[in-house]
Design a protein around this motif. Sequence first.
Motif, PDB file in Angstrom:
ATOM      1  N   ILE A  59       1.051  -1.197   0.186  1.00 58.36           N
ATOM      2  CA  ILE A  59       0.062  -0.009   0.096  1.00 58.36           C
ATOM      3  C   ILE A  59       0.749   1.301   0.228  1.00 58.36           C
ATOM      4  CG2 ILE A  59      -1.696  -1.192   1.208  1.00 58.36           C
ATOM      5  CD1 ILE A  59      -1.153   0.557   3.693  1.00 58.36           C
ATOM      6  N   THR A  60       0.330   2.234  -0.589  1.00 60.07           N
ATOM      7  CA  THR A  60       1.258   3.471  -0.195  1.00 60.07           C
ATOM      8  C   THR A  60       0.375   4.576   0.328  1.00 60.07           C
ATOM      9  OG1 THR A  60       1.563   3.039  -2.950  1.00 60.07           O
ATOM     10  CG2 THR A  60       2.048   5.443  -2.067  1.00 60.07           C
ATOM     11  N   ILE A  61       1.262   5.159   1.322  1.00 62.27           N
ATOM     12  CA  ILE A  61       0.616   6.034   2.219  1.00 62.27           C
ATOM     13  C   ILE A  61       1.582   7.360   1.915  1.00 62.27           C
ATOM     14  CG2 ILE A  61       0.519   6.627   4.689  1.00 62.27           C
ATOM     15  CD1 ILE A  61       0.389   3.517   5.546  1.00 62.27           C
ATOM     16  N   MET A  62       0.671   8.541   1.914  1.00 62.79           N
ATOM     17  CA  MET A  62       1.557   9.726   1.772  1.00 62.79           C
ATOM     18  C   MET A  62       1.241  10.684   2.968  1.00 62.79           C
ATOM     19  SD  MET A  62       0.949  12.934  -1.142  1.00 62.79           S
ATOM     20  CE  MET A  62      -0.842  12.922  -0.793  1.00 62.79           C
ATOM     21  N   LEU A  63       2.133  11.192   3.477  1.00 60.42           N
ATOM     22  CA  LEU A  63       2.332  11.873   4.652  1.00 60.42           C
ATOM     23  C   LEU A  63       2.466  13.364   4.122  1.00 60.42           C
ATOM     24  CD1 LEU A  63       3.744   9.457   5.681  1.00 60.42           C
ATOM     25  CD2 LEU A  63       3.975  10.488   7.678  1.00 60.42           C
ATOM     26  N   GLY A 174      -2.209  12.181  -4.378  1.00 57.43           N
ATOM     27  CA  GLY A 174      -3.226  11.687  -3.644  1.00 57.43           C
ATOM     28  C   GLY A 174      -4.060  10.751  -4.256  1.00 57.43           C
ATOM     29  N   GLU A 175      -4.220  11.022  -5.763  1.00 56.22           N
ATOM     30  CA  GLU A 175      -5.154  10.090  -6.415  1.00 56.22           C
ATOM     31  C   GLU A 175      -4.702   8.588  -6.274  1.00 56.22           C
ATOM     32  OE1 GLU A 175      -8.066  10.916  -8.442  1.00 56.22           O
ATOM     33  OE2 GLU A 175      -7.764  13.261  -7.945  1.00 56.22           O
ATOM     34  N   LEU A 176      -3.329   8.379  -6.487  1.00 60.32           N
ATOM     35  CA  LEU A 176      -2.845   6.987  -6.086  1.00 60.32           C
ATOM     36  C   LEU A 176      -2.849   6.357  -4.853  1.00 60.32           C
ATOM     37  CD1 LEU A 176      -0.228   7.138  -9.149  1.00 60.32           C
ATOM     38  CD2 LEU A 176      -2.575   6.484  -9.180  1.00 60.32           C
ATOM     39  N   CYS A 177      -2.509   7.179  -3.693  1.00 60.90           N
ATOM     40  CA  CYS A 177      -2.410   6.636  -2.453  1.00 60.90           C
ATOM     41  C   CYS A 177      -3.433   5.912  -1.983  1.00 60.90           C
ATOM     42  CB  CYS A 177      -1.876   7.815  -1.596  1.00 60.90           C
ATOM     43  SG  CYS A 177      -0.018   8.565  -2.164  1.00 60.90           S
ATOM     44  N   ASN A 205     -12.654  14.491  -3.313  1.00 60.10           N
ATOM     45  CA  ASN A 205     -12.861  13.041  -4.087  1.00 60.10           C
ATOM     46  C   ASN A 205     -12.364  11.873  -3.164  1.00 60.10           C
ATOM     47  OD1 ASN A 205     -13.978  14.150  -6.342  1.00 60.10           O
ATOM     48  ND2 ASN A 205     -11.799  14.526  -6.961  1.00 60.10           N
ATOM     49  N   HIS A 206     -11.506  11.847  -2.103  1.00 65.81           N
ATOM     50  CA  HIS A 206     -10.713  11.173  -1.351  1.00 65.81           C
ATOM     51  C   HIS A 206     -10.937  11.313   0.186  1.00 65.81           C
ATOM     52  CE1 HIS A 206      -9.186  10.255  -5.236  1.00 65.81           C
ATOM     53  NE2 HIS A 206      -8.591  11.387  -5.128  1.00 65.81           N
ATOM     54  N   GLY A 207     -12.059  11.791   0.471  1.00 67.18           N
ATOM     55  CA  GLY A 207     -11.886  12.164   2.107  1.00 67.18           C
ATOM     56  C   GLY A 207     -12.090  10.773   2.723  1.00 67.18           C
ATOM     57  N   ASP A 208     -12.386   9.649   2.120  1.00 67.38           N
ATOM     58  CA  ASP A 208     -12.376   8.413   2.945  1.00 67.38           C
ATOM     59  C   ASP A 208     -11.078   7.954   3.201  1.00 67.38           C
ATOM     60  OD1 ASP A 208     -12.524   8.020   0.225  1.00 67.38           O
ATOM     61  OD2 ASP A 208     -12.648   5.901   0.317  1.00 67.38           O
ATOM     62  N   ARG A 209     -10.054   8.518   2.456  1.00 62.08           N
ATOM     63  CA  ARG A 209      -8.472   7.809   2.196  1.00 62.08           C
ATOM     64  C   ARG A 209      -7.886   8.937   3.514  1.00 62.08           C
ATOM     65  NH1 ARG A 209      -6.726   7.704  -3.569  1.00 62.08           N
ATOM     66  NH2 ARG A 209      -8.610   6.684  -4.545  1.00 62.08           N
TER      67      ARG A 209
END
Length: 451
Positions: A59-63, A174-177, A205-209
């Motif tokens: 998995i990819t996690i962006m900080l 953010g689209e891929l993480c 678009n990515h509030g759940d992530r």
Amino acid sequence: MSGKIKSRSAANADSVSGSVSCDERILRDCHQLYVDADSGLISIALSVGVTLLPPRKKITIMLMGNHSAGKSSFINWYVEEHIQRTGVAIETQGFSFVTSGRKRESLTGNATLHLYPHFKPLQEFKGVSEYLSTEVCTSRQKRFSLVTFVDSPGLVDGDMKYPFDVDKAIMWLGELCDLILVFFDPMGQALCKRTLNIVEKLNENHGDRMRFYLSKADEAGGESDRQRVMMQIVQELCKRPGLNKCGFDMPTIYIPNSSKQSRCVNQIDEVCRTVEKTINQTVQTTLNSLEKDCKLIIEAITDTLSNDRQTSVQNGRARCKGCLLALLGFSIPLLLMVLLILGSLSRELLEVVLGDQGTEALSLYLTPMVKVFESMSMEQQLYSHGSLIFLSFIFLLLARFSFRTRATLSGRQKRQLQEKLEYIQEVVKNKKKKLYEEYLRQSVGDQDMDL
């Protein structure tokens, strides 16, 4: 299999000692089913016009957050190695990937894009590729073997110049993480407008992530000071329509330090549980995607074979139609030639050749036609002969078009497709079922298994 079913934490404790955890092996095996050179799902799908993407093994996690928010320090704590530089200054100027591997290594931008080909579009952002790097380390602490961290540049307001469009680059990543961790620190930069603007856009678009944390909570002073900082951040976030939502949560975290005791509640383990939950969801999503892709390929192969059979039937009908039209086309001039020959023979000669009964039968059928032709003038006879010849040509032309058939699969191609179909039904689907069983056995007992 042993009667004792290991718990999830026990099953993955092997990763600390250097062996491969169950989740890691499941993701690796799923990835291999797609990319295998001889019988991979990607190559099988391409043979029937279907395009698939291989699942990622991590998995990819962006900080993200303002500078000195503790992003790099968190990565070092999670990995339990000093990988990322930390300090008061803006240490992370570009994007730094941190991943586990066989040996300690530092990769530059070009090597990073070779390692992560799905990030190659970053080259289109002017200046980004020069500020990409990857740190590979051998740590297998916590769930790091299944995680790739993306440490983003510290964000500041004002006249700070970045060597690339940092806002667009973070939005694209953010689209891929799979997970985006937003760190707010209590030291005066928590209300950085650049950070809040990007967070608001990503949240659309990515509030759940996205997950929010008050980092360096032990440096916020007393409990009242910490509550005041929390209220300021929450108030600022709630001013943004996209972020003003029910169930907003922002745990307080800080890096544990044995030499410095703090009475502040540290919820940094919440981050680890969030990471583990994301990994579990990724494993389930990967297994579900494998099942869907198998179904997609089976349908495509079945449709291909069915369409080929229908094409073969249509080709057979076309050949029969062509043969009939060709027969008509050749019969007309042949009949005219027979009429001319028989018309020129005397009755005595016909009786010798055909006999009395044959001559009578032929006369019965030919006499009306002969009378019609005899009643015509020479010009009319030529015209009728020409019309019949033209009609014959039309029949032959139609026969030629009717003989046009569509290409069909060869016997070898049909055998290969049938073998691929059997491989997916008997091998891949059974493999998926076993992998799902192994995944569930980490947390569910045998008595609850009903697969």
